[in-house]
Write a protein that holds these residues in place. Structure first.
Motif, PDB file in Angstrom:
ATOM      1  N   SER A  20       0.840  -1.191   0.000  1.00 31.75           N
ATOM      2  CA  SER A  20       0.000   0.000   0.000  1.00 31.75           C
ATOM      3  C   SER A  20       0.878   1.244   0.000  1.00 31.75           C
ATOM      4  O   SER A  20       2.079   1.190   0.232  1.00 31.75           O
ATOM      5  CB  SER A  20      -0.911  -0.015   1.224  1.00 31.75           C
ATOM      6  N   LEU A  21       0.247   2.396  -0.246  1.00 33.10           N
ATOM      7  CA  LEU A  21       0.962   3.667  -0.301  1.00 33.10           C
ATOM      8  C   LEU A  21       0.510   4.544   0.848  1.00 33.10           C
ATOM      9  O   LEU A  21      -0.679   4.655   1.130  1.00 33.10           O
ATOM     10  CB  LEU A  21       0.682   4.370  -1.634  1.00 33.10           C
ATOM     11  N   LEU A  22       1.467   5.166   1.528  1.00 27.83           N
ATOM     12  CA  LEU A  22       1.169   6.121   2.585  1.00 27.83           C
ATOM     13  C   LEU A  22       1.815   7.447   2.234  1.00 27.83           C
ATOM     14  O   LEU A  22       3.014   7.529   1.990  1.00 27.83           O
ATOM     15  CB  LEU A  22       1.706   5.625   3.934  1.00 27.83           C
ATOM     16  N   ARG A  23       1.009   8.489   2.233  1.00 28.35           N
ATOM     17  CA  ARG A  23       1.522   9.839   2.015  1.00 28.35           C
ATOM     18  C   ARG A  23       1.700  10.499   3.381  1.00 28.35           C
ATOM     19  O   ARG A  23       0.759  10.551   4.171  1.00 28.35           O
ATOM     20  CB  ARG A  23       0.545  10.659   1.166  1.00 28.35           C
ATOM     21  N   LEU A  24       2.903  10.985   3.657  1.00 31.41           N
ATOM     22  CA  LEU A  24       3.158  11.600   4.950  1.00 31.41           C
ATOM     23  C   LEU A  24       3.937  12.887   4.783  1.00 31.41           C
ATOM     24  O   LEU A  24       4.529  13.146   3.730  1.00 31.41           O
ATOM     25  CB  LEU A  24       3.906  10.647   5.870  1.00 31.41           C
ATOM     26  N   ALA A  25       3.896  13.701   5.837  1.00 29.80           N
ATOM     27  CA  ALA A  25       4.605  14.974   5.836  1.00 29.80           C
ATOM     28  C   ALA A  25       5.317  15.133   7.167  1.00 29.80           C
ATOM     29  O   ALA A  25       4.912  14.552   8.179  1.00 29.80           O
ATOM     30  CB  ALA A  25       3.636  16.136   5.617  1.00 29.80           C
ATOM     31  N   THR A  26       6.399  15.900   7.161  1.00 29.52           N
ATOM     32  CA  THR A  26       7.078  16.254   8.400  1.00 29.52           C
ATOM     33  C   THR A  26       6.858  17.727   8.689  1.00 29.52           C
ATOM     34  O   THR A  26       6.688  18.542   7.778  1.00 29.52           O
ATOM     35  CB  THR A  26       8.591  15.988   8.313  1.00 29.52           C
ATOM     36  N   ALA A  27       6.856  18.074   9.957  1.00 26.03           N
ATOM     37  CA  ALA A  27       6.732  19.466  10.370  1.00 26.03           C
ATOM     38  C   ALA A  27       7.420  19.606  11.715  1.00 26.03           C
ATOM     39  O   ALA A  27       7.665  18.622  12.419  1.00 26.03           O
ATOM     40  CB  ALA A  27       5.268  19.880  10.463  1.00 26.03           C
ATOM     41  N   GLY A  28       7.717  20.841  12.084  1.00 26.98           N
ATOM     42  CA  GLY A  28       8.369  21.078  13.367  1.00 26.98           C
ATOM     43  C   GLY A  28       9.060  22.420  13.376  1.00 26.98           C
ATOM     44  O   GLY A  28       9.113  23.115  12.361  1.00 26.98           O
ATOM     45  N   SER A  29       9.582  22.789  14.523  1.00 21.39           N
ATOM     46  CA  SER A  29      10.257  24.059  14.670  1.00 21.39           C
ATOM     47  C   SER A  29      11.675  23.981  14.101  1.00 21.39           C
ATOM     48  O   SER A  29      12.163  22.903  13.740  1.00 21.39           O
ATOM     49  CB  SER A  29      10.299  24.457  16.144  1.00 21.39           C
ATOM     50  N   VAL A  30      12.317  25.123  14.010  1.00 15.73           N
ATOM     51  CA  VAL A  30      13.673  25.197  13.483  1.00 15.73           C
ATOM     52  C   VAL A  30      14.630  24.403  14.370  1.00 15.73           C
ATOM     53  O   VAL A  30      14.547  24.451  15.600  1.00 15.73           O
ATOM     54  CB  VAL A  30      14.127  26.668  13.398  1.00 15.73           C
ATOM     55  N   ASP A  31      15.529  23.649  13.741  1.00 15.48           N
ATOM     56  CA  ASP A  31      16.578  22.890  14.433  1.00 15.48           C
ATOM     57  C   ASP A  31      16.047  21.725  15.271  1.00 15.48           C
ATOM     58  O   ASP A  31      16.758  21.218  16.141  1.00 15.48           O
ATOM     59  CB  ASP A  31      17.431  23.804  15.335  1.00 15.48           C
ATOM     60  N   ASP A  32      14.823  21.289  14.992  1.00 10.88           N
ATOM     61  CA  ASP A  32      14.306  20.111  15.698  1.00 10.88           C
ATOM     62  C   ASP A  32      14.806  18.815  15.072  1.00 10.88           C
ATOM     63  O   ASP A  32      14.597  17.738  15.632  1.00 10.88           O
ATOM     64  CB  ASP A  32      12.776  20.116  15.716  1.00 10.88           C
ATOM     65  N   GLY A  33      15.431  18.918  13.890  1.00 13.03           N
ATOM     66  CA  GLY A  33      16.048  17.744  13.287  1.00 13.03           C
ATOM     67  C   GLY A  33      15.217  17.028  12.245  1.00 13.03           C
ATOM     68  O   GLY A  33      15.404  15.832  12.015  1.00 13.03           O
ATOM     69  N   LYS A  34      14.320  17.761  11.568  1.00 14.04           N
ATOM     70  CA  LYS A  34      13.466  17.120  10.556  1.00 14.04           C
ATOM     71  C   LYS A  34      14.289  16.520   9.427  1.00 14.04           C
ATOM     72  O   LYS A  34      14.073  15.372   9.024  1.00 14.04           O
ATOM     73  CB  LYS A  34      12.467  18.132   9.980  1.00 14.04           C
ATOM     74  N   SER A  35      15.195  17.310   8.880  1.00 12.20           N
ATOM     75  CA  SER A  35      15.979  16.822   7.742  1.00 12.20           C
ATOM     76  C   SER A  35      16.851  15.636   8.123  1.00 12.20           C
ATOM     77  O   SER A  35      17.015  14.682   7.351  1.00 12.20           O
ATOM     78  CB  SER A  35      16.852  17.953   7.175  1.00 12.20           C
ATOM     79  N   THR A  36      17.406  15.668   9.344  1.00 14.59           N
ATOM     80  CA  THR A  36      18.203  14.533   9.804  1.00 14.59           C
ATOM     81  C   THR A  36      17.338  13.295   9.967  1.00 14.59           C
ATOM     82  O   THR A  36      17.755  12.178   9.628  1.00 14.59           O
ATOM     83  CB  THR A  36      18.896  14.873  11.140  1.00 14.59           C
ATOM     84  N   LEU A  37      16.131  13.468  10.471  1.00 15.73           N
ATOM     85  CA  LEU A  37      15.226  12.331  10.641  1.00 15.73           C
ATOM     86  C   LEU A  37      14.862  11.712   9.290  1.00 15.73           C
ATOM     87  O   LEU A  37      14.890  10.486   9.126  1.00 15.73           O
ATOM     88  CB  LEU A  37      13.955  12.763  11.364  1.00 15.73           C
ATOM     89  N   VAL A  38      14.535  12.570   8.313  1.00 17.39           N
ATOM     90  CA  VAL A  38      14.201  12.055   6.990  1.00 17.39           C
ATOM     91  C   VAL A  38      15.410  11.369   6.376  1.00 17.39           C
ATOM     92  O   VAL A  38      15.307  10.288   5.777  1.00 17.39           O
ATOM     93  CB  VAL A  38      13.693  13.193   6.072  1.00 17.39           C
ATOM     94  N   GLY A  39      16.591  11.994   6.531  1.00 20.60           N
ATOM     95  CA  GLY A  39      17.807  11.369   6.021  1.00 20.60           C
ATOM     96  C   GLY A  39      18.062  10.024   6.669  1.00 20.60           C
ATOM     97  O   GLY A  39      18.488   9.065   6.012  1.00 20.60           O
ATOM     98  N   ARG A  40      17.784   9.918   7.962  1.00 25.06           N
ATOM     99  CA  ARG A  40      17.956   8.655   8.673  1.00 25.06           C
ATOM    100  C   ARG A  40      16.996   7.594   8.139  1.00 25.06           C
ATOM    101  O   ARG A  40      17.374   6.434   7.935  1.00 25.06           O
ATOM    102  CB  ARG A  40      17.734   8.883  10.173  1.00 25.06           C
ATOM    103  N   LEU A  41      15.756   7.980   7.895  1.00 23.97           N
ATOM    104  CA  LEU A  41      14.788   7.039   7.325  1.00 23.97           C
ATOM    105  C   LEU A  41      15.266   6.527   5.967  1.00 23.97           C
ATOM    106  O   LEU A  41      15.210   5.326   5.680  1.00 23.97           O
ATOM    107  CB  LEU A  41      13.423   7.716   7.173  1.00 23.97           C
ATOM    108  N   LEU A  42      15.723   7.453   5.133  1.00 27.21           N
ATOM    109  CA  LEU A  42      16.193   7.067   3.796  1.00 27.21           C
ATOM    110  C   LEU A  42      17.431   6.171   3.893  1.00 27.21           C
ATOM    111  O   LEU A  42      17.542   5.161   3.190  1.00 27.21           O
ATOM    112  CB  LEU A  42      16.509   8.313   2.972  1.00 27.21           C
ATOM    113  N   TYR A  43      18.349   6.535   4.780  1.00 22.39           N
ATOM    114  CA  TYR A  43      19.611   5.794   4.912  1.00 22.39           C
ATOM    115  C   TYR A  43      19.380   4.391   5.486  1.00 22.39           C
ATOM    116  O   TYR A  43      19.878   3.396   4.953  1.00 22.39           O
ATOM    117  CB  TYR A  43      20.564   6.587   5.811  1.00 22.39           C
TER     118      TYR A  43
END
Length: 453
Positions: A3-26
């Motif tokens: 199945s397909l899940l569409r999701l989004a990330t959100a949060g304040s500055v420097d909470d680590g969103k990009s690192t979290l997404v990078g970790r998921l991908l890695y």
């Protein structure tokens, strides 16, 4: 087939969103070797001993230089259990409009907080936007737990506070899950962490793989905004007249009876064409050309719908607006409203209320709506529009407000039911931030402990 899940990330500055997404991908092995090599080289240039996984997401030069996310970045990855489309949205207040864009199609949102800071103003603002957009499920990722020594009580306090806020926004119990994570070292992102033995819930990826998706837009009433009329006028197709566009919701089949709005013309689907040939049916998300049995006056901006499930066109919209412009909105403003493929002049009759996402209260009949504010409005359009209630159909229940002078987007509008907190009879307990009869906080002893709202 997963199945397909569409999701989004959100949060304040420097909470680590990009690192979290990078970790998921890695950690899901969704990164190409050359991408990882480039990130490794860039990390070494910065004096880092390990790859900075945030660079897998912050692809713009300005984002890399400033260390912030500016634009919405869409990432695609998959596991044996499910495929994912992820929208990584900015954290800065001035880019809240991009959060609206990224979350508008999400079935689940991951909202990050820094374990050292807890729930902050931007956290509450993003939660309100996600509730406004009807995102049905939230994950609160309490990030950087390694920097608070994996303290259980710190996590519980943050999870309880956010649970109270989420229920006040209308999220039912069980639709919000809190997870202690460290995106930097990988705790509870893909692999379970030995540092949090007190947490018995799923890892982030386990939850993403197993959470029920939102109702399938294929099951909604059929909606098809006409984008273009195809009249080739060739010897092979002397009488061809097709209506091209993308199925916004539902499913259409050959022989279906349809209605063309706003004129109310009735016909039957004769053929469904694509570049690869004819189809017997087409579902939401499919771009097709419809041919009808009758020669009707149909053009761009018309909406073809299921005859038995048609919305009633109206020229008065009671709606919720997320104001995205630095120029404030005032009653009496003349704007353009874009609904589907139709754009019409409109007049803002009144501002009914403004929502304060920090105090969980509303102000009746405000003088203005300013940048990033959410409010209820009444808009009169020059022509009737075939709108649905947003809670029934997110595609045809939404519209854009556009500046008639320069064409810039001013607001995202949602027709119909407002946020729970904006309901006229809704009172809020200022001490707990919850509505009467809505359980706030979390229960001890549940699984995972103190993590579900």
């Amino acid at each position: 087939m997963s199945s397909l899940l569409r999701l989004a990330t959100a949060g304040s500055v420097d909470d680590g969103k990009s690192t979290l997404v990078g970790r998921l991908l890695y950690d899901t092995k969704s990164v190409l070797a050359d991408q990882l090599d480039a990130v490794t080289r860039a990390s070494v240039d910065r004096g880092l001993s390990t790859p900075d996984l945030s660079l897998l997401v912050d692809g713009l030069r300005s984002e890399r230089e400033q260390g912030i996310t500016i634009d919405v970045a869409y990432r695609y990855f998959a596991t044996p259990k499910r495929s994912f489309v992820l929208a990584d949205t900015p954290g800065h207040v001035q880019y809240t409009r991009n959060t609206v864009t990224g979350a508008s199609t999400a079935q689940l949102a991951i909202l990050l907080v820094d374990a050292r800071k807890g729930v902050v103003e931007q956290t509450r603002r993003h939660a309100a936007v996600l509730a406004l957009l009807g995102v049905p499920r939230l994950v609160l990722a309490v990030n950087k737990v390694d920097l608070v020594d994996y303290d259980e009580e710190t996590f519980r306090v943050i999870a309880k506070e956010f649970a109270a806020h989420a229920t006040s926004l209308g999220y039912p119990r069980g639709s919000v899950l809190s997870i202690p994570v460290s995106a930097l070292v990988g705790d509870n992102v893909v692999e379970r962490s030995a540092e949090t033995p007190w947490y018995s819930g799923p890892t982030l990826l386990e939850h993403l793989e197993s959470v029920p998706a939102a109702p399938d837009p294929h099951d909604a009433p059929f909606r098809f905004p006409v984008q273009y009329v195809i009249r080739p006028r060739t010897p092979e197709h002397p009488d061809y007249r097709g209506y091209a566009g993308q199925v916004a919701a539902g499913t259409v089949r050959r022989g279906d009876e349809v209605l063309v709005l706003p004129a109310g013309l009735r016909s039957t689907v004769e053929r469904i064409d694509t570049a690869d040939g004819e189809l017997a049916e087409a579902a939401a998300g499919r771009s097709v050309t419809l041919l009808l049995t009758d020669d009707l006056d149909i053009g761009r901006g018309d909406l073809i719908v299921a005859a038995g499930q048609a919305p009633v066109p109206t020229d008065e919209l009671d709606a919720t607006l997320a104001w995205l412009s630095e120029k404030p909105l005032r009653p009496g403003a003349r704007v353009l409203v874009k609904h589907g493929t139709r754009t019409v002049p409109a007049f803002v009759e009144e501002l009914t209320s403004r929502f304060d996402e920090q105090k969980l209260s509303s102000v009746d009949y405000p003088e203005t709506l300013s940048l990033n504010e959410i409010g209820r409005v009444r808009v009169r359009t020059a022509e009737p529009l075939p709108v649905d209630d947003y809670t029934i159909n997110r595609r045809t229940g939404a519209f854009l407000v556009i500046d008639s002078a320069d064409g810039t987007t001013l607001a995202a509008g949602l027709v119909g039911a407002p946020l729970a907190i904006l309901q006229p009879d809704q009172d809020v307990d200022r001490a707990t931030g919850t509505a009467p009869g809505v359980a706030g906080g979390t229960e001890r002893g549940s699984s995972p402990p103190a993590s579900e709202a």
